[in-house]
Design a protein around this motif. Structure first.
Motif, PDB file in Angstrom:
ATOM      1  N   ASP A   1      39.751  -9.344 -45.369  1.00  0.00           N
ATOM      2  CA  ASP A   1      40.427 -10.100 -46.386  1.00  0.00           C
ATOM      3  C   ASP A   1      41.051 -11.492 -46.287  1.00  0.00           C
ATOM      4  O   ASP A   1      41.622 -11.726 -44.995  1.00  0.00           O
TER       5      ASP A   1
ATOM      6  N   ALA B   1      33.301  -0.840 -49.095  1.00  0.00           N
ATOM      7  CA  ALA B   1      33.546   0.381 -50.206  1.00  0.00           C
ATOM      8  C   ALA B   1      32.215   0.984 -50.679  1.00  0.00           C
ATOM      9  O   ALA B   1      31.255   0.055 -50.875  1.00  0.00           O
TER      10      ALA B   1
ATOM     11  N   LEU C   1      46.751  -1.609 -51.130  1.00  0.00           N
ATOM     12  CA  LEU C   1      45.812  -0.921 -51.709  1.00  0.00           C
ATOM     13  C   LEU C   1      46.052   0.289 -52.448  1.00  0.00           C
ATOM     14  O   LEU C   1      46.410   0.999 -51.573  1.00  0.00           O
TER      15      LEU C   1
ATOM     16  N   VAL D   1      44.323  -3.503 -56.009  1.00  0.00           N
ATOM     17  CA  VAL D   1      44.373  -4.130 -54.848  1.00  0.00           C
ATOM     18  C   VAL D   1      45.361  -5.322 -55.176  1.00  0.00           C
ATOM     19  O   VAL D   1      45.208  -6.146 -56.053  1.00  0.00           O
TER      20      VAL D   1
ATOM     21  N   HIS E   1      33.690  -6.728 -44.944  1.00  0.00           N
ATOM     22  CA  HIS E   1      34.385  -8.056 -45.327  1.00  0.00           C
ATOM     23  C   HIS E   1      36.038  -7.871 -44.573  1.00  0.00           C
ATOM     24  O   HIS E   1      36.304  -6.812 -44.423  1.00  0.00           O
TER      25      HIS E   1
ATOM     26  N   LEU F   1      36.632   3.727 -49.601  1.00  0.00           N
ATOM     27  CA  LEU F   1      37.016   2.930 -48.621  1.00  0.00           C
ATOM     28  C   LEU F   1      36.766   3.324 -47.224  1.00  0.00           C
ATOM     29  O   LEU F   1      36.986   4.513 -46.815  1.00  0.00           O
TER      30      LEU F   1
ATOM     31  N   PHE G   1      46.826  -8.633 -53.441  1.00  0.00           N
ATOM     32  CA  PHE G   1      46.426  -9.549 -52.217  1.00  0.00           C
ATOM     33  C   PHE G   1      47.681 -10.402 -52.315  1.00  0.00           C
ATOM     34  O   PHE G   1      47.956 -11.292 -52.942  1.00  0.00           O
TER      35      PHE G   1
ATOM     36  N   ARG H   1      35.280   5.538 -59.301  1.00  0.00           N
ATOM     37  CA  ARG H   1      36.352   5.265 -58.539  1.00  0.00           C
ATOM     38  C   ARG H   1      36.985   3.730 -58.975  1.00  0.00           C
ATOM     39  O   ARG H   1      36.327   2.923 -59.249  1.00  0.00           O
TER      40      ARG H   1
ATOM     41  N   TYR I   1      34.331   1.243 -59.547  1.00  0.00           N
ATOM     42  CA  TYR I   1      32.908   1.613 -59.155  1.00  0.00           C
ATOM     43  C   TYR I   1      32.577   2.952 -60.011  1.00  0.00           C
ATOM     44  O   TYR I   1      32.835   3.982 -59.938  1.00  0.00           O
TER      45      TYR I   1
ATOM     46  N   LEU J   1      31.134  -2.602 -52.389  1.00  0.00           N
ATOM     47  CA  LEU J   1      31.576  -3.780 -51.758  1.00  0.00           C
ATOM     48  C   LEU J   1      31.301  -4.129 -50.408  1.00  0.00           C
ATOM     49  O   LEU J   1      31.378  -3.214 -49.702  1.00  0.00           O
TER      50      LEU J   1
ATOM     51  N   HIS K   1      36.102  -4.131 -43.329  1.00  0.00           N
ATOM     52  CA  HIS K   1      35.908  -2.939 -44.321  1.00  0.00           C
ATOM     53  C   HIS K   1      35.089  -2.978 -45.399  1.00  0.00           C
ATOM     54  O   HIS K   1      34.778  -3.969 -45.448  1.00  0.00           O
TER      55      HIS K   1
ATOM     56  N   HIS L   1      39.624  -2.562 -59.258  1.00  0.00           N
ATOM     57  CA  HIS L   1      38.052  -2.717 -59.110  1.00  0.00           C
ATOM     58  C   HIS L   1      37.513  -1.274 -59.643  1.00  0.00           C
ATOM     59  O   HIS L   1      38.357  -0.124 -59.551  1.00  0.00           O
TER      60      HIS L   1
HETATM   61  O1  LIG Z   1      38.138  -0.925 -53.133  1.00  0.00           O
HETATM   62  C1  LIG Z   1      38.584  -0.447 -52.207  1.00  0.00           C
HETATM   63  O2  LIG Z   1      38.862   0.371 -51.696  1.00  0.00           O
HETATM   64  C2  LIG Z   1      38.479  -1.750 -51.173  1.00  0.00           C
HETATM   65  C3  LIG Z   1      38.884  -3.185 -52.108  1.00  0.00           C
HETATM   66  C4  LIG Z   1      38.966  -4.309 -51.065  1.00  0.00           C
HETATM   67  O3  LIG Z   1      38.661  -4.273 -49.800  1.00  0.00           O
HETATM   68  C5  LIG Z   1      39.118  -5.606 -51.592  1.00  0.00           C
HETATM   69  O4  LIG Z   1      39.286  -5.786 -52.633  1.00  0.00           O
HETATM   70  O5  LIG Z   1      39.374  -6.437 -50.622  1.00  0.00           O
END
Ligand SMILES: O=C(O)CCC(=O)C(=O)O
Ligand SMILES: [Fe+2]
Length: 338
Positions: free
Chosen positions: A218, A275, A225, A287, A216, A234, A289, A283, A201, A213, A273, A199
């Motif tokens: 996950d 962002a 992360l 991530v 949500h 975050l 997953f 930033r 930002y 973000l 959580h 990501h």
């Molecule tokens: O960028 C972040 O710190 C959070 C990313 C996140 O929560 C996600 O991609 O699911």
């Protein structure tokens, strides 16, 4: 506006102007008040801890209380962590056409670069973020579709993915021990289909009105992360309060996903959580997953149901079906799980 909306955010944002109205969040979703992580830190766990029962206890406790923990002494080289963050910063710094080109090799369309969320058109309000996402299975399948720019992308991100796979197995083994599952429970295919996102930002002219973000949980088993060293963003929801996760250099942030919530029959749970953005500095977060193969059945583990008074709280669902529901319904996906 129309055409601007179609380009990647990083190619048109301007710190000196105002945020387009479609990026302004409803008042109830704006960042608002946050508790500093110094008052309420997300637990930091030393994976070098030799006393295994102590390590297991700490990880389980953090997972239950926060749904989040950070790990240090995880065995991943700090140089590789820096190189990985840097390569993704470089990637997001490339011209939009080039980025799109580098993500267009897979005929199945599993390599994506997009602004806001994957459902840009569906979401009335957009998020201040560009994301690159692609599968990175330990089998090495699809490697021929990986970006080739920046020039050492495949080498560095390939190495990073292998390290993430190793760390995933280590963490899941500890979680299994804590839950009372056989240590290799997740190795039978339950983490063979991971994907990696980077990501980005960009600085935002009016951070108090936007989000990077959305709130949500996950849709994963776990998520690992890597945060930008200097830039906070975050936040984790705990007892109705947002806690900022201040970056700890060379630590990873680990969180429990909804698939592990199902498998553990609710003993562990995904936690909300999000962002946030800031006005001065971009930033980047990387991530990993952890997903099982799409055909895997996700259901409460038999070993946890035996000898427990709690009935199965969730029905069995294939990973494919769960992902489709999550994509369609977002956070409302949880309503379907019972
Ligand atoms: O960028 C972040 O710190 C959070 C990313 C996140 O929560 C996600 O991609 O699911
Ligand atoms: Fe997340």
């Amino acid at each position: 506006m129309e055409s601007m909306d179609r380009m990647l955010l990083s190619s048109w944002y301007d710190v000196h102007s105002t945020v387009p109205s479609s990026y302004v969040q409803l008042p109830e979703n704006r960042p608002g008040k946050v508790v500093s992580s110094l008052h309420e830190p997300i637990p930091v766990i030393d994976l070098g801890e030799r006393h295994r029962p102590h390590l297991t206890k700490q990880i389980l406790k953090a997972s239950q209380e926060y749904g989040f923990f950070q790990v240090i002494n995880h065995g991943v080289s700090h140089d590789l962590m820096d190189e990985t963050l840097n390569i993704f910063k470089e990637f997001h710094g490339m011209p939009p056409k080039e980025k799109i080109n580098e993500c267009s090799k897979d005929p199945n369309g599993n390599f994506k670069i997009y602004t806001s969320g994957e459902n840009y058109k569906k979401n009335a309000t957009h998020y201040w973020k560009d994301s690159l996402i692609h599968p990175c299975p330990p089998s090495g399948e699809n490697f021929q579709y990986w970006p080739e720019k920046p020039s050492n992308y495949r080498e560095i991100v390939g190495k990073y993915s292998r390290e993430m796979n190793r760390l995933t197995l280590e963490i899941l083994e500890i979680l299994c021990e804590g839950l009372g599952l056989e240590p290799r429970y997740f190795c039978g295919g339950l983490c063979e289909n991971p994907s990696l996102a980077a990501h980005h930002y960009p600085p935002c002219p009016q951070p108090s009105l936007t989000l990077g973000l959305a709130k949500h949980k996950d849709p994963t088993i776990i998520t690992i992360l890597l945060q930008d060293k200097e830039v906070e963003g975050l936040q984790v929801l705990k007892d109705g309060t947002w806690i900022a996760v201040a970056p700890i250099p060379n630590a990873f942030v680990v969180n429990i996903g909804l698939l592990l919530q199902i498998i553990s029959n609710g003993r562990l749970a995904g936690v909300e959580h999000r962002a946030v953005t800031n006005s001065s500095i971009a930033r980047t977060s990387v991530v990993y997953f952890v997903y099982p193969s799409f055909e895997s059945n996700i259901e409460p583990a038999q070993a946890l149901l035996k000898g427990s008074n709690t009935p199965p709280l969730y029905k069995s669902i294939t990973c494919r079906e769960f992902r489709a529901n999550f994509y369609q319904k977002g956070p409302k996906v949880e309503e379907d799980l019972q």
